[in-house]
Design an enzyme around this catalytic site. Structure first.
Site, short mmCIF file in Angstrom:
data_model
loop_
_atom_site.label_atom_id
_atom_site.label_comp_id
_atom_site.label_asym_id
_atom_site.label_seq_id
_atom_site.Cartn_x
_atom_site.Cartn_y
_atom_site.Cartn_z
N SER A 1 0.80 -1.22 0.00
CA SER A 1 0.00 0.00 0.00
C SER A 1 0.84 1.27 0.00
O SER A 1 0.37 2.32 -0.43
CB SER A 1 -0.94 0.01 1.21
OG SER A 1 -0.20 -0.14 2.41
N GLY B 1 -1.95 -4.34 1.07
CA GLY B 1 -2.07 -5.55 1.86
C GLY B 1 -1.06 -6.63 1.52
O GLY B 1 -1.04 -7.67 2.17
N ASN C 1 4.13 -5.18 5.90
CA ASN C 1 2.98 -5.95 6.39
C ASN C 1 3.42 -7.20 7.15
O ASN C 1 2.75 -7.62 8.11
CB ASN C 1 2.06 -6.32 5.23
CG ASN C 1 1.23 -5.13 4.78
OD1 ASN C 1 0.82 -4.30 5.58
ND2 ASN C 1 0.99 -5.04 3.49
N ASP D 1 -4.55 6.88 9.88
CA ASP D 1 -4.12 5.59 10.42
C ASP D 1 -2.71 5.63 10.98
O ASP D 1 -2.26 4.69 11.63
CB ASP D 1 -4.25 4.48 9.38
CG ASP D 1 -3.36 4.68 8.17
OD1 ASP D 1 -2.54 5.63 8.16
OD2 ASP D 1 -3.48 3.90 7.22
N HIS E 1 0.06 5.33 6.57
CA HIS E 1 0.14 5.65 5.15
C HIS E 1 0.38 7.15 4.94
O HIS E 1 -0.38 7.97 5.47
CB HIS E 1 -1.12 5.21 4.43
CG HIS E 1 -1.31 3.73 4.45
ND1 HIS E 1 -2.07 3.10 5.42
CD2 HIS E 1 -0.83 2.76 3.65
CE1 HIS E 1 -2.04 1.79 5.19
NE2 HIS E 1 -1.29 1.56 4.13
#
Length: 225
Positions: free
Chosen positions: A52, A89, A117, A200, A203
């Site tokens: 991402s 993801g 991730n 969040d 990002h």
């Protein structure tokens, strides 16, 4: 085929700004770049293969750092087309399975941005290292002349100091072992700054992506100049 990434905007997503972000970055959405006529005629290709962070989750495709890099290259008149093959993801295991498909066309420069991730999910470090190494080997097997750049990553100390330290070390150690170029830390100057990250906290905002692009450019320009 890579052309699918280069000619379509946000496959399955009409507006990336409406996406909801999660701490794990799990929203399996490919990011796709706009290709101008000039870029389409370029004879050399730079492929950004990542998650991402590469895809520009939560932003318009043209705000993601690969698009910023493309504009920089265009301003210099250099003969390169950038392809954003980021998939939100993505883990290193998933990337290992996907890389054969995205290498169906010739790639001159391959920028590998995966691992974040894995770290957020506590994937065993040996698996992350093995998967990254396998991706590099697959890319070289497909195109022995390809230039490879590995993006270094760091994670918060949620899983303990030992895990965090060993995770950070994977990238420089692997870059040296496989003789690839290294971006020391992709999110240098951005990570932990609330003004440069979306809600969040993971990002980057559009402004943050500009800084990420500079981190990438510092290494990339020496490879393609």
């Amino acid at each position: 085929m890579l052309t699918a990434f280069s000619v379509t905007i946000s496959c399955g997503q009409a507006d990336k700004k409406t996406q909801s972000n999660t701490n794990s970055g799990v929203a399996d959405t490919p990011s796709d770049s706009i290709t101008t006529e000039a870029q389409a005629s370029a004879t050399k290709t730079i492929l950004f293969f990542g998650n991402s962070l590469t895809a520009g989750m939560g932003l318009d495709t043209q705000e993601a750092f690969p698009a910023v890099i493309q504009r920089r290259i265009d301003s210099l008149g250099w003969d390169y087309k950038v392809i954003n093959a980021g998939l939100s993801g993505e883990t290193t295991a998933a990337g290992r399975n996907r890389v054969d498909w995205v290498m169906d066309e010739d790639v001159d420069v391959f920028v590998l941005e995966l691992g974040a991730n894995d770290g957020l999910r506590g994937v065993p470090l040996s698996e992350t290292r093995e998967n990254l190494e396998a991706i590099i080997e697959k890319v070289r097997e497909k195109n022995p002349d390809v230039e490879i750049i590995l993006a270094g990553m760091q994670i918060p100390p949620n899983l303990g100091e030992a895990y965090t330290k060993e995770f950070r070390a994977i990238f420089p150690e692997l870059a040296e072992k496989k003789n690839v170029e290294l971006i020391p830390f992709l999110l240098d100057g951005v990570a932990g700054n609330p003004d440069l990250n979306q809600d969040d906290g993971i990002h980057p905002t559009a402004e943050g992506q500009e800084i990420v692009a500079e981190n990438v450019w510092d290494v990339l320009k020496e490879v393609i100049r």
